[in-house]
Scaffold this motif. Structure first.
Motif, PDB file in Angstrom:
ATOM      1  N   ALA A  31       9.203  -0.528  10.766  1.00 15.83           N
ATOM      2  CA  ALA A  31       8.104  -0.153  10.151  1.00 15.83           C
ATOM      3  C   ALA A  31       8.430   1.523   9.776  1.00 15.83           C
ATOM      4  N   ALA A  32       9.007   2.191  10.425  1.00 17.62           N
ATOM      5  CA  ALA A  32       9.237   3.637  10.000  1.00 17.62           C
ATOM      6  C   ALA A  32      10.230   3.652   9.086  1.00 17.62           C
ATOM      7  N   LEU A  33      11.200   2.859   9.142  1.00 16.11           N
ATOM      8  CA  LEU A  33      12.236   2.849   7.859  1.00 16.11           C
ATOM      9  C   LEU A  33      11.809   2.264   6.727  1.00 16.11           C
ATOM     10  N   GLY A  34      10.805   1.417   6.790  1.00 20.66           N
ATOM     11  CA  GLY A  34      10.043   0.873   5.661  1.00 20.66           C
ATOM     12  C   GLY A  34       9.263   1.958   4.735  1.00 20.66           C
ATOM     13  N   ALA A  35       8.597   2.777   5.920  1.00 18.99           N
ATOM     14  CA  ALA A  35       7.969   4.030   5.360  1.00 18.99           C
ATOM     15  C   ALA A  35       8.876   4.841   4.744  1.00 18.99           C
ATOM     16  N   VAL A  36      10.051   5.091   4.987  1.00 19.49           N
ATOM     17  CA  VAL A  36      11.132   6.018   4.511  1.00 19.49           C
ATOM     18  C   VAL A  36      11.646   5.406   3.299  1.00 19.49           C
ATOM     19  N   ALA A  37      11.937   4.191   3.327  1.00 20.83           N
ATOM     20  CA  ALA A  37      12.474   3.589   1.942  1.00 20.83           C
ATOM     21  C   ALA A  37      11.420   3.559   0.959  1.00 20.83           C
ATOM     22  N   ALA A  38      10.284   3.442   1.261  1.00 17.75           N
ATOM     23  CA  ALA A  38       9.061   3.553   0.337  1.00 17.75           C
ATOM     24  C   ALA A  38       9.039   4.848  -0.181  1.00 17.75           C
ATOM     25  N   TYR A  39       9.256   5.761   0.536  1.00 21.08           N
ATOM     26  CA  TYR A  39       8.922   7.214   0.292  1.00 21.08           C
ATOM     27  C   TYR A  39      10.090   7.554  -0.788  1.00 21.08           C
ATOM     28  N   PHE A  40      11.300   7.218  -0.515  1.00 20.54           N
ATOM     29  CA  PHE A  40      12.509   7.642  -1.571  1.00 20.54           C
ATOM     30  C   PHE A  40      12.487   6.649  -2.788  1.00 20.54           C
ATOM     31  N   GLU A  96       9.558  -4.151 -10.631  1.00 11.74           N
ATOM     32  CA  GLU A  96       9.943  -2.929 -11.336  1.00 11.74           C
ATOM     33  C   GLU A  96       9.139  -1.680 -10.640  1.00 11.74           C
ATOM     34  N   ALA A  97       7.963  -1.943 -10.222  1.00 11.45           N
ATOM     35  CA  ALA A  97       7.289  -0.814  -9.597  1.00 11.45           C
ATOM     36  C   ALA A  97       7.602  -0.514  -8.324  1.00 11.45           C
ATOM     37  N   SER A  98       7.695   0.639  -7.571  1.00 14.68           N
ATOM     38  CA  SER A  98       7.854   0.838  -6.191  1.00 14.68           C
ATOM     39  C   SER A  98       6.532   0.346  -5.499  1.00 14.68           C
ATOM     40  N   LEU A  99       6.680   0.283  -4.152  1.00 11.86           N
ATOM     41  CA  LEU A  99       5.542  -0.181  -3.762  1.00 11.86           C
ATOM     42  C   LEU A  99       4.473   0.987  -3.290  1.00 11.86           C
ATOM     43  N   LEU A 100       5.139   2.130  -2.992  1.00 10.61           N
ATOM     44  CA  LEU A 100       4.218   3.404  -2.668  1.00 10.61           C
ATOM     45  C   LEU A 100       3.365   3.713  -4.085  1.00 10.61           C
ATOM     46  N   ARG A 136       2.820 -17.580 -11.896  1.00  2.00           N
ATOM     47  CA  ARG A 136       1.451 -17.726 -11.861  1.00  2.00           C
ATOM     48  C   ARG A 136       0.604 -16.617 -10.877  1.00  2.00           C
ATOM     49  N   LEU A 137       1.336 -16.087 -10.127  1.00  2.00           N
ATOM     50  CA  LEU A 137       0.874 -14.864  -9.439  1.00  2.00           C
ATOM     51  C   LEU A 137       0.713 -13.722 -10.343  1.00  2.00           C
ATOM     52  N   VAL A 138       1.761 -13.483 -11.081  1.00  2.00           N
ATOM     53  CA  VAL A 138       1.707 -12.212 -11.966  1.00  2.00           C
ATOM     54  C   VAL A 138       0.495 -12.586 -12.841  1.00  2.00           C
ATOM     55  N   GLN A 139       0.565 -13.655 -13.435  1.00  2.00           N
ATOM     56  CA  GLN A 139      -0.764 -14.148 -14.294  1.00  2.00           C
ATOM     57  C   GLN A 139      -2.082 -13.787 -13.904  1.00  2.00           C
ATOM     58  N   ALA A 140      -2.150 -14.067 -12.546  1.00  2.00           N
ATOM     59  CA  ALA A 140      -3.487 -13.622 -11.598  1.00  2.00           C
ATOM     60  C   ALA A 140      -3.693 -12.414 -11.540  1.00  2.00           C
ATOM     61  N   GLY A 141      -2.600 -11.563 -11.669  1.00  2.00           N
ATOM     62  CA  GLY A 141      -2.961 -10.083 -11.505  1.00  2.00           C
ATOM     63  C   GLY A 141      -2.193  -9.389 -10.454  1.00  2.00           C
ATOM     64  N   ALA A 142      -1.152 -10.246  -9.678  1.00  2.00           N
ATOM     65  CA  ALA A 142      -0.419  -9.702  -8.630  1.00  2.00           C
ATOM     66  C   ALA A 142       0.591  -8.785  -9.261  1.00  2.00           C
ATOM     67  N   HIS A 143       0.762  -7.668  -8.519  1.00  2.00           N
ATOM     68  CA  HIS A 143       1.779  -6.503  -9.023  1.00  2.00           C
ATOM     69  C   HIS A 143       3.111  -6.766  -8.043  1.00  2.00           C
ATOM     70  N   PRO A 144       4.247  -7.127  -8.905  1.00  2.00           N
ATOM     71  CA  PRO A 144       5.505  -7.109  -8.062  1.00  2.00           C
ATOM     72  C   PRO A 144       6.015  -5.696  -7.781  1.00  2.00           C
ATOM     73  N   VAL A 145       6.419  -5.578  -6.563  1.00  2.00           N
ATOM     74  CA  VAL A 145       6.708  -4.273  -6.069  1.00  2.00           C
ATOM     75  C   VAL A 145       8.027  -4.268  -5.372  1.00  2.00           C
ATOM     76  N   ARG A 146       8.716  -3.355  -5.176  1.00  2.00           N
ATOM     77  CA  ARG A 146      10.108  -3.501  -4.500  1.00  2.00           C
ATOM     78  C   ARG A 146      10.160  -2.718  -3.425  1.00  2.00           C
ATOM     79  N   LEU A 147      10.926  -2.634  -2.502  1.00  2.00           N
ATOM     80  CA  LEU A 147      10.896  -2.068  -1.378  1.00  2.00           C
ATOM     81  C   LEU A 147      12.377  -1.862  -1.112  1.00  2.00           C
TER      82      LEU A 147
END
Lengths: 242, 242
Positions: free
Chosen positions: A230-239, B171-175, B206-217
């Motif tokens: 969880a903490a690494l996920g938070a740090v990865a999300a930050y960077f 393409e968007a970051s999670l945070l 289908r999920l993107v069409q329904a408005g979900a935002h794809p985010v990466r971590l």
């Protein structure tokens, strides 16, 4: 990242290479590659990569491998994980997830609350093998450097400058502290995580005196393996959001 | 959180209560409580709490329990985890970590890539028991609501407004996406995580069409269980820093 197929292998050298069974299936059946298709081969354990071209299909796929190069550490975080050894295979889980999430260094520590954790060179070799396997699965072309175990009290005397100590009693939030540290110029942030049951009060006091910042994540007490990921996920999300 | 001892129990009612063996040891031996000491008892499975006072020590500790109240969901995140069922006990791990990290709701989904995942009422009961156990261990006085499994395609037609779809191709970051959504007034953010191997291209569209935002971590492909815990850690860190 291009659409080109990336294939993990163990041991790369220029010239002809027959891919092992699993990699052959992956290339020929799953991705239906054809003769002449270009691949990127990578070997995380050695941190190497090479361009290659499929020259023969069949039960085993043969490739012509170009010059072998040092693989860039794509997506690596400026993060060091300092992890107190725990019982069982918790450190293995930590190293596995740290690898997939892009941690650059892992330092193992021994501390008061956990005696008798397996250590020694075999343990370090095993952890490096775990990291290599996690890197192959996640598509990372390198593995973190893994060192230790060091006694916590010795490590604390030279604790790196930007150290975040995960601690349910921490008053700062993990992200808040990370923003304030704002490490620059390739300096690493160190994320320090204790064993199950946490560091002792003495150890905690010594760490804080050495400059570690106690930070919390969530309102509840986390198991060590949950805390690491969880903490690494938070740090990865930050960077990842910078 | 005061320094008062908090003890998890199963089943709370006003009046005298003999604590079970493990809780008695915890109170009497680990914390050396004395007659007259005040405790907070909590039962996450029922979401209840009560003040209590130690009235007798010994092999078993006896308490006088005051009025039983609904427990406030301290530290809960405005987050719903929508989790595609996978093989083995991955959903159990997800529910366990979601509980400790403060997730308010868990919705289980079935999707194309995983057929034959165990489901049915027993599965839901088992997951609620896992959540209750995780809550007791982490000190959370409540458990998330757990529902489903729903077919993904049905869920997607009414997918909640602020849905983040964890996706290595996002393409968007999670945070970054979380900051933009900025949910207010008790609305929940939904974190949607696919099975091992991800959602199919059709499902993703289908999920993107329904408005979900794809985010990466991170830059690499994460195992499902790593993805769940790491993404929840990022979300917990985000809300913890507000």
């Amino acid at each position: 990242m291009t659409g080109r197929l990336r294939v993990a292998v163990e041991g790369l050298s220029a010239g002809e290479l027959t891919l092992p069974d699993a990699a052959s299936r992956y290339v020929a059946r799953v991705h239906r590659a054809r003769v002449g298709d270009r691949l990127e081969l990578f070997d995380p354990a050695r941190g190497e990569r090479a361009e290659a071209e499929v020259v023969a299909l069949g039960r085993a796929v043969r490739c012509l491998v170009q010059a072998v190069e040092r693989a860039p550490d794509v997506g690596a975080l400026p993060v060091r994980l300092a992890l107190a050894l725990g019982k069982g295979d918790k450190p293995e889980q930590g190293v596995r997830d740290a690898t997939a999430l892009g941690v650059r260094e892992v330092v193992l520590l021994t501390s008061a609350r956990v005696q008798g954790a397996r250590r020694g060179p075999e343990r370090l070799e095993r952890l490096r093998a775990v990291a290599a396997s996690a890197a192959r699965q996640s598509g990372r072309a390198t593995i973190p450097s893994i060192s230790g175990p060091l006694a916590l009290e010795r490590w604390a005397t030279e604790a790196p400058a930007s150290t975040l100590l995960l601690d349910p009693r921490g008053e700062a939030s993990l992200l808040g502290a990370l923003k304030q540290l704002a490490p620059v110029d390739g300096a690493l942030v160190t994320l320090l995580i204790g064993p199950e049951g946490g560091f002792s009060d003495d150890e905690r006091a010594r760490l804080v005196q050495a400059g570690a910042h106690p930070v919390r994540l969530g309102a509840h007490v986390l198991r060590t393996e949950t805390a690491v990921t969880a903490a690494l996920g938070a740090v990865a999300a930050y960077f990842g959001a910078l």
